[in-house]
Design a protein around this motif. Structure first.
Motif, PDB file in Angstrom:
ATOM      1  N   ILE A  75       0.860  -1.176   0.000  1.00 43.30           N
ATOM      2  CA  ILE A  75       0.000   0.000   0.000  1.00 43.30           C
ATOM      3  C   ILE A  75       0.895   1.224   0.000  1.00 43.30           C
ATOM      4  O   ILE A  75       1.783   1.362   0.840  1.00 43.30           O
ATOM      5  CB  ILE A  75      -0.961  -0.011   1.199  1.00 43.30           C
ATOM      6  CG1 ILE A  75      -1.951  -1.170   1.020  1.00 43.30           C
ATOM      7  CG2 ILE A  75      -1.670   1.324   1.338  1.00 43.30           C
ATOM      8  CD1 ILE A  75      -2.941  -1.333   2.139  1.00 43.30           C
ATOM      9  N   ASP A  90      -0.291   4.618  -0.205  1.00 42.05           N
ATOM     10  CA  ASP A  90      -0.825   5.761   0.542  1.00 42.05           C
ATOM     11  C   ASP A  90      -2.247   5.466   1.001  1.00 42.05           C
ATOM     12  O   ASP A  90      -2.985   4.736   0.334  1.00 42.05           O
ATOM     13  CB  ASP A  90      -0.821   7.013  -0.333  1.00 42.05           C
ATOM     14  CG  ASP A  90      -1.099   8.287   0.451  1.00 42.05           C
ATOM     15  OD1 ASP A  90      -0.865   8.312   1.680  1.00 42.05           O
ATOM     16  OD2 ASP A  90      -1.550   9.268  -0.168  1.00 42.05           O
ATOM     17  N   ARG A  91      -2.604   6.028   2.150  1.00 43.14           N
ATOM     18  CA  ARG A  91      -3.963   5.961   2.680  1.00 43.14           C
ATOM     19  C   ARG A  91      -4.437   7.404   2.864  1.00 43.14           C
ATOM     20  O   ARG A  91      -3.862   8.141   3.650  1.00 43.14           O
ATOM     21  CB  ARG A  91      -3.988   5.236   4.021  1.00 43.14           C
ATOM     22  CG  ARG A  91      -3.534   3.815   3.952  1.00 43.14           C
ATOM     23  CD  ARG A  91      -3.442   3.222   5.368  1.00 43.14           C
ATOM     24  NE  ARG A  91      -2.685   1.999   5.378  1.00 43.14           N
ATOM     25  CZ  ARG A  91      -3.141   0.811   5.019  1.00 43.14           C
ATOM     26  NH1 ARG A  91      -4.374   0.691   4.625  1.00 43.14           N
ATOM     27  NH2 ARG A  91      -2.366  -0.249   5.053  1.00 43.14           N
ATOM     28  N   ALA A 139      -9.538   6.779   0.490  1.00 42.34           N
ATOM     29  CA  ALA A 139      -8.923   6.157  -0.677  1.00 42.34           C
ATOM     30  C   ALA A 139      -7.616   5.489  -0.263  1.00 42.34           C
ATOM     31  O   ALA A 139      -6.986   5.902   0.700  1.00 42.34           O
ATOM     32  CB  ALA A 139      -8.655   7.194  -1.768  1.00 42.34           C
ATOM     33  N   THR A 141      -4.073   3.722  -2.267  1.00 39.14           N
ATOM     34  CA  THR A 141      -3.379   3.415  -3.511  1.00 39.14           C
ATOM     35  C   THR A 141      -2.369   2.299  -3.255  1.00 39.14           C
ATOM     36  O   THR A 141      -1.800   2.200  -2.168  1.00 39.14           O
ATOM     37  CB  THR A 141      -2.663   4.649  -4.086  1.00 39.14           C
ATOM     38  OG1 THR A 141      -1.750   5.154  -3.124  1.00 39.14           O
ATOM     39  CG2 THR A 141      -3.663   5.734  -4.461  1.00 39.14           C
ATOM     40  N   THR A 142      -2.177   1.449  -4.274  1.00 40.34           N
ATOM     41  CA  THR A 142      -1.315   0.278  -4.126  1.00 40.34           C
ATOM     42  C   THR A 142      -0.431   0.085  -5.351  1.00 40.34           C
ATOM     43  O   THR A 142      -0.642   0.704  -6.384  1.00 40.34           O
ATOM     44  CB  THR A 142      -2.150  -1.006  -3.963  1.00 40.34           C
ATOM     45  OG1 THR A 142      -2.841  -1.257  -5.178  1.00 40.34           O
ATOM     46  CG2 THR A 142      -3.127  -0.907  -2.819  1.00 40.34           C
ATOM     47  N   THR A 143       0.517  -0.808  -5.182  1.00 35.11           N
ATOM     48  CA  THR A 143       1.322  -1.300  -6.298  1.00 35.11           C
ATOM     49  C   THR A 143       1.434  -2.806  -6.140  1.00 35.11           C
ATOM     50  O   THR A 143       1.137  -3.352  -5.082  1.00 35.11           O
ATOM     51  CB  THR A 143       2.742  -0.705  -6.287  1.00 35.11           C
ATOM     52  OG1 THR A 143       3.399  -1.122  -5.101  1.00 35.11           O
ATOM     53  CG2 THR A 143       2.718   0.804  -6.370  1.00 35.11           C
ATOM     54  N   VAL A 180      -6.978  -3.423   0.915  1.00 33.57           N
ATOM     55  CA  VAL A 180      -7.173  -2.069   0.404  1.00 33.57           C
ATOM     56  C   VAL A 180      -8.582  -1.562   0.694  1.00 33.57           C
ATOM     57  O   VAL A 180      -8.782  -0.403   1.027  1.00 33.57           O
ATOM     58  CB  VAL A 180      -6.909  -2.031  -1.121  1.00 33.57           C
ATOM     59  CG1 VAL A 180      -7.214  -0.668  -1.704  1.00 33.57           C
ATOM     60  CG2 VAL A 180      -5.470  -2.436  -1.401  1.00 33.57           C
ATOM     61  N   ARG A 209      -8.455   1.393   5.961  1.00 34.98           N
ATOM     62  CA  ARG A 209      -8.577   1.131   4.527  1.00 34.98           C
ATOM     63  C   ARG A 209      -9.911   1.694   4.052  1.00 34.98           C
ATOM     64  O   ARG A 209     -10.758   2.053   4.861  1.00 34.98           O
ATOM     65  CB  ARG A 209      -8.478  -0.367   4.231  1.00 34.98           C
ATOM     66  CG  ARG A 209      -9.657  -1.165   4.693  1.00 34.98           C
ATOM     67  CD  ARG A 209      -9.502  -2.174   5.792  1.00 34.98           C
ATOM     68  NE  ARG A 209      -8.245  -2.801   5.975  1.00 34.98           N
ATOM     69  CZ  ARG A 209      -7.595  -2.771   7.147  1.00 34.98           C
ATOM     70  NH1 ARG A 209      -8.112  -2.151   8.164  1.00 34.98           N
ATOM     71  NH2 ARG A 209      -6.459  -3.385   7.284  1.00 34.98           N
TER      72      ARG A 209
END
Length: 124
Positions: A3, A5-6, A22, A24-26, A76, A105
């Motif tokens: 993850i 950013d949260r 929101a 964001t992940t990779t 997420v 999340r």
């Protein structure tokens, strides 16, 4: 799935109660089926109790995550389906008991008229 950013605080938007607006992940992404309060033998766990059913559904989900090589910090987004939204605090209490201080999340809760089998009160 790391993850990145949260997004918890957004100017002009009320803060979430232990959820992120929101995330964001990779990396690798898995879509997990909804889980209900069913024991390994297929029987209902916690008849009539939203809290007990939520705890069992989360334990089931935790087992799926483990099988994927993941954990709660990799989740997420949650989707919650609840028969009676007045029982929301029971869901929150169960979530906090099972997840502890896991990071926030994204989360959505929907009140539904019924789930796939009578007796189930919540699906995660």
């Amino acid at each position: 799935m790391p993850i990145v950013d949260r997004l918890i605080e957004v100017p002009g938007v009320a803060p979430g109660v232990r959820y992120a607006h929101a995330v964001t992940t990779t990396g690798r992404l898995a879509f997990v089926a909804g889980q209900v309060a069913v024991a390994e033998d297929g029987s209902l766990v916690g008849e009539g109790s939203v809290r007990v059913q939520t705890e069992q559904a989360l334990r089931n989900l935790g087992g799926v995550l483990t099988a994927l090589g993941a954990g709660w910090s990799d989740v997420v987004r949650f989707g919650w389906y609840l028969l009676d939204v007045s029982k929301l605090q029971d869901v929150r209490d169960a979530r906090d008991a099972v997840l502890g201080d896991a990071p926030t999340r994204a989360s959505t809760l929907i009140q539904v008229a019924g789930l796939f089998r009578p007796g189930f009160l919540v699906e995660v």
